[in-house]
Design an enzyme around this catalytic site. Structure first.
Site, PDB file in Angstrom:
ATOM      1  N   ASN A   1      24.235  62.668  66.252  1.00 52.06           N
ATOM      2  CA  ASN A   1      25.652  63.030  66.258  1.00 52.06           C
ATOM      3  C   ASN A   1      25.913  64.279  67.087  1.00 52.06           C
ATOM      4  OD1 ASN A   1      24.169  64.222  64.017  1.00 52.06           O
ATOM      5  ND2 ASN A   1      26.117  65.046  63.269  1.00 52.06           N
ATOM      6  N   MET A   2      27.102  64.322  67.682  1.00 56.47           N
ATOM      7  CA  MET A   2      27.546  65.474  68.482  1.00 56.47           C
ATOM      8  C   MET A   2      28.939  65.881  68.037  1.00 56.47           C
ATOM      9  SD  MET A   2      26.491  64.773  72.454  1.00 56.47           S
ATOM     10  CE  MET A   2      26.862  66.479  72.885  1.00 56.47           C
ATOM     11  N   GLU A   3      29.123  67.189  67.842  1.00 54.31           N
ATOM     12  CA  GLU A   3      30.423  67.750  67.464  1.00 54.31           C
ATOM     13  C   GLU A   3      30.742  68.921  68.382  1.00 54.31           C
ATOM     14  OE1 GLU A   3      29.215  66.848  62.801  1.00 54.31           O
ATOM     15  OE2 GLU A   3      29.498  68.910  63.512  1.00 54.31           O
TER      16      GLU A   3
ATOM     17  N   CYS B   1      31.304  53.281  62.957  1.00 53.82           N
ATOM     18  CA  CYS B   1      30.116  52.873  63.724  1.00 53.82           C
ATOM     19  C   CYS B   1      29.845  51.385  63.594  1.00 53.82           C
ATOM     20  CB  CYS B   1      28.896  53.668  63.276  1.00 53.82           C
ATOM     21  SG  CYS B   1      28.965  55.400  63.792  1.00 53.82           S
TER      22      CYS B   1
ATOM     23  N   GLU C   1      25.007  56.511  65.719  1.00 51.68           N
ATOM     24  CA  GLU C   1      24.843  55.136  66.159  1.00 51.68           C
ATOM     25  C   GLU C   1      25.474  54.919  67.535  1.00 51.68           C
ATOM     26  OE1 GLU C   1      25.221  55.055  61.611  1.00 51.68           O
ATOM     27  OE2 GLU C   1      25.977  56.224  63.298  1.00 51.68           O
TER      28      GLU C   1
ATOM     29  N   CYS D   1      28.813  54.535  58.998  1.00 51.34           N
ATOM     30  CA  CYS D   1      30.208  54.534  58.538  1.00 51.34           C
ATOM     31  C   CYS D   1      30.927  53.327  59.133  1.00 51.34           C
ATOM     32  CB  CYS D   1      30.905  55.833  58.945  1.00 51.34           C
ATOM     33  SG  CYS D   1      31.169  55.988  60.727  1.00 51.34           S
TER      34      CYS D   1
END
Length: 294
Positions: A89-91, A132, A104, A129
């Site tokens: 994940n990237m934020e 995804c 994903e 989720c």
């Protein structure tokens, strides 16, 4: 070995550490494993394909950039070619939540940008989720895609997304990861060419709003990302996020981008420019050029 892997690597069984050490320590390791490397690791450790994918999850999660949630999610996608691709994940601080990349999405897009033609399975350290699940339903693998989670029996996307709605319901023939080329003219300097090439291979069957982004890292390396549109619209992944994902997984710093190029039509039904500029500004990159598609 990239420093991000140190803590996760130390938790791995000794036999797996021994097998992975030369791979992770290679200067050209970019968060994916080739079939030859996989065969060698399996031979040394006695792990099968599924066990190896689970064992690699801590390393994939170590690639996460999660300044908002501080919650690292890792994914490992297995391509029909036999390659394994990391995802995480990237934020982004000071950008909207919609710019976030899920693990994903990261693994799927990573495989796509590396030239993979289809996926057999994806292994994740937490339950996918709904966002995804819908994103993965755009794939040419369809609901037959294998989904593997720790402590659970192997399943398929159909099990996690029953009564699914996707591109096939809209008579879309070209699916995500299918070979595609929109025939755009590739011109300009190398960064512009990379952005145009990405746009020409982008997946936008609902709006035909083809777009691509190319980023130049601090050492001059170019990373390009393509738009991946979705039948449910919201899970679509912008080209900037695809490029940032590839850059980050390759071990580069998203805060050291020197220059960016966006290729899209100025009158497209979906416009990437505003969100692209805002996210790059949050990352400290102000040198952004737009190439209009005609």
């Amino acid at each position: 070995m990239h420093p991000r892997f140190h803590a996760a690597f130390a938790t791995l069984p000794s036999a797996l550490q021994t097998a992975l050490q030369p791979v992770l320590s290679s200067a050209d390791f970019q968060a994916f494993l080739t079939p030859m490397q996989i065969a060698d690791i399996k031979s040394q450790t006695g792990l099968d394909d599924q066990q190896l994918a689970f064992s690699l999850l801590p390393l994939a999660a170590a690639c996460a950039v999660a300044p908002l949630s501080n919650f690292n999610v890792g994914a490992v996608a297995r391509g029909t070619s036999g390659h394994l691709y990391f995802g995480a994940n990237m934020e982004f601080v000071s950008a909207t939540m919609q710019q976030t990349v899920h693990a994903e999405q990261s693994a799927v897009t990573h495989a796509w940008l590396r030239g993979e033609k289809a996926l057999e399975a994806i292994t994740v350290n937490y339950t996918p989720c709904g966002h995804c699940r819908q994103f993965m339903n755009e794939l040419n693998s369809g609901t037959a895609l294998g989904i593997n989670l720790p402590g659970r029996e192997p399943a398929t996307l159909a099990d996690y997304l029953p009564d699914a709605f996707g591109p096939r319901d809209l008579a879309i023939k070209t699916l995500l990861m299918d070979e595609i080329d929109h025939g755009l003219v590739i011109k300009g300097d190398p960064l512009s060419q990379a952005a145009l090439e990405a746009a020409s291979r982008s997946h936008a069957p609902y709006t035909q709003a083809w777009s691509g982004v190319a980023l130049q890292a601090a050492d001059g390396t170019i990373f390009a990302g393509r738009y991946a549109e979705n039948a449910a619209f919201n899970p679509s992944l912008p080209p900037l996020q695809a490029a940032l994902n590839l850059l980050s997984l390759s071990g580069h710093d998203v805060f050291q981008i020197q220059r960016a190029v966006l290729a899209e039509a100025p009158d497209a039904k979906v416009i990437q420019r505003q969100a692209t500029l805002a996210t790059l500004q949050a990352l400290g990159c102000a040198n952004v050029t737009t190439i209009p598609l005609v």
